[in-house]
Design an enzyme around this catalytic site. Structure first.
Site, mmCIF file in Angstrom:
data_model
loop_
_atom_site.group_PDB
_atom_site.id
_atom_site.type_symbol
_atom_site.label_atom_id
_atom_site.label_comp_id
_atom_site.label_asym_id
_atom_site.label_seq_id
_atom_site.Cartn_x
_atom_site.Cartn_y
_atom_site.Cartn_z
ATOM 1 N N GLU A 17 0.688 -1.206 -0.390
ATOM 2 C CA GLU A 17 0.421 0.158 0.119
ATOM 3 C C GLU A 17 0.952 1.494 -0.352
ATOM 4 O OE1 GLU A 17 -3.980 -0.585 2.284
ATOM 5 O OE2 GLU A 17 -2.650 1.498 2.906
ATOM 6 N N TYR A 49 -6.774 6.617 -0.094
ATOM 7 C CA TYR A 49 -7.672 8.321 -1.185
ATOM 8 C C TYR A 49 -7.777 8.723 0.857
ATOM 9 C CZ TYR A 49 -11.444 10.553 -2.983
ATOM 10 O OH TYR A 49 -12.442 11.316 -3.452
ATOM 11 N N LYS A 164 -22.596 -5.309 3.150
ATOM 12 C CA LYS A 164 -21.998 -5.014 2.571
ATOM 13 C C LYS A 164 -22.049 -5.619 1.523
ATOM 14 C CE LYS A 164 -17.980 -3.076 4.106
ATOM 15 N NZ LYS A 164 -16.455 -2.156 4.781
ATOM 16 N N GLN A 175 -8.422 -4.554 8.690
ATOM 17 C CA GLN A 175 -7.735 -3.596 9.505
ATOM 18 C C GLN A 175 -6.277 -4.689 10.347
ATOM 19 O OE1 GLN A 175 -6.972 -0.493 10.656
ATOM 20 N NE2 GLN A 175 -8.859 0.369 11.352
#
Ligand code: FAD
Length: 288
Positions: A17, A49, A164, A175
């Protein structure tokens, strides 16, 4: 290429990332770090973002560069909490125009003092529905092995996660966590609840203990005693702490792959040398 195709291959996947700069002054250094990480040929790379969309132009430029110049599959994060439908539509059109096929769809943190009712988007699933209706993207979402900090309890959190996923989420990224048993327990609970999509385990190599203690306090991530001992012993010695943090993360990753988790995402925090050391430590495991 779609991330779902990458993470469902038989071969284990390792991704990294990067996060965009806050100002133009550090744009070049972030691009240089991104290029160095891309040279490791990871399975894919995600680009975060900035909260509120403040750094969205940089995120887009970095993701586009990854794909067009560096030939690494980008996963662009997109959050909706501070956006309206027109802005999201604009972002989706730009991502498509730049050839980006993968989005990690997030709600984002609700800004302090803001009433949830006043927002156009309240939860990530609304963004996911929007992206699904737009068409053409592989959509991922976030999940929380230790529950999201706003959740009343883990049972409700998993229930909302299921909604979702049913909205169009093809994979989940976790996470960070520092105790693999927490992840294994979470996997059991979500599979029991009928959530069948692939889960990518998010691993953070800790090189800055002060920063990590602050992040963990906000996110509700537990720091196991074994990990705290390492920080107590090496926290004041940056070089030793970095070595210990990379070793701890490597051990977590080896254990995850050995226990059937086939995709690991490293929160590499724009640090190419950390990404490289982790990848080298497991090169034979990755089949390189
Ligand atoms: P949601 O899935 O909407 O969940 C938020 C909360 O609402 C949870 O407590 C959930 O249980 C609850 N909930 C969900 N659906 C419902 C419903 N239908 N009814 C009632 N309650 C519901 N933030 C950024 O700003 N930029 C990033 O790039 C970024 N990347 C991230 C990457 C990963 C892998 C992770 C784990 C987090 C990332 N975040 C990022 C942080 C994230 O935006 C925050 O954790 C945010 O508070 C929640 O986002 P979400 O998409 O998980 O929200």
């Amino acid at each position: 290429m779609k991330v779902i195709e990458i993470i469902t291959r038989e071969k284990p996947s390792l991704s990294f990332e990067v996060f965009p700069p806050k100002t133009s002054a550090s744009y070049e250094s972030v691009c240089a770090a991104t290029e160095e990480i891309a040279l490791l040929s990871p399975s894919y790379m995600s680009v975060t973002y900035g909260a509120g969309g403040s750094t969205s132009d940089y995120s887009l430029a970095i993701a586009a560069n990854l794909w067009q110049k560096l030939h690494v599959t980008p996963l662009a994060h997109l959050s909706c909490v501070a956006a309206n439908k027109a802005e999201i539509d604009r972002q989706l059109k730009m991502l498509k125009e730049h050839g980006i096929e993968n989005i990690l769809a997030l709600r984002g943190d609700i800004p302090a003092g803001q009433e949830k009712e006043s927002l156009e988007y309240h939860y990530a699933y609304e963004l996911i529905e929007e992206i699904r209706n737009f068409g053409g993207f592989c959509i991922g979402g976030a999940c929380y092995p230790e529950s999201h900090p706003e959740s009343a309890n883990s049972f409700l959190d998993v229930g909302y996660l299921k909604k979702k996923v049913e909205s169009g989420c093809e994979f989940l990224t976790t996470q960070m966590f520092f105790d693999n048993n927490i992840l294994y327990n979470f996997m059991y609970r979500i599979r029991e609840a009928g959530i069948q999509v692939p889960v990518v385990a998010g691993i953070m190599p800790v090189t800055n203990p002060k920063q990590i203690k602050r992040i963990c306090a906000i996110s509700g991530t537990a720091l196991p005693q074994r990990f705290c001992r390492i920080v107590d012993r090496y926290g004041e010695n940056p070089a030793a702490m970095e070595q210990a943090g990379i070793a701890y993360a490597t051990e977590q990753i080896v254990d995850l792959f050995a226990n059937g988790i086939n995709a690991v995402h490293v929160y590499s925090m724009n640090k190419p040398h950390v990404a490289a050391k982790i990848q080298n430590n497991i090169s034979h495991i990755l089949g390189r």
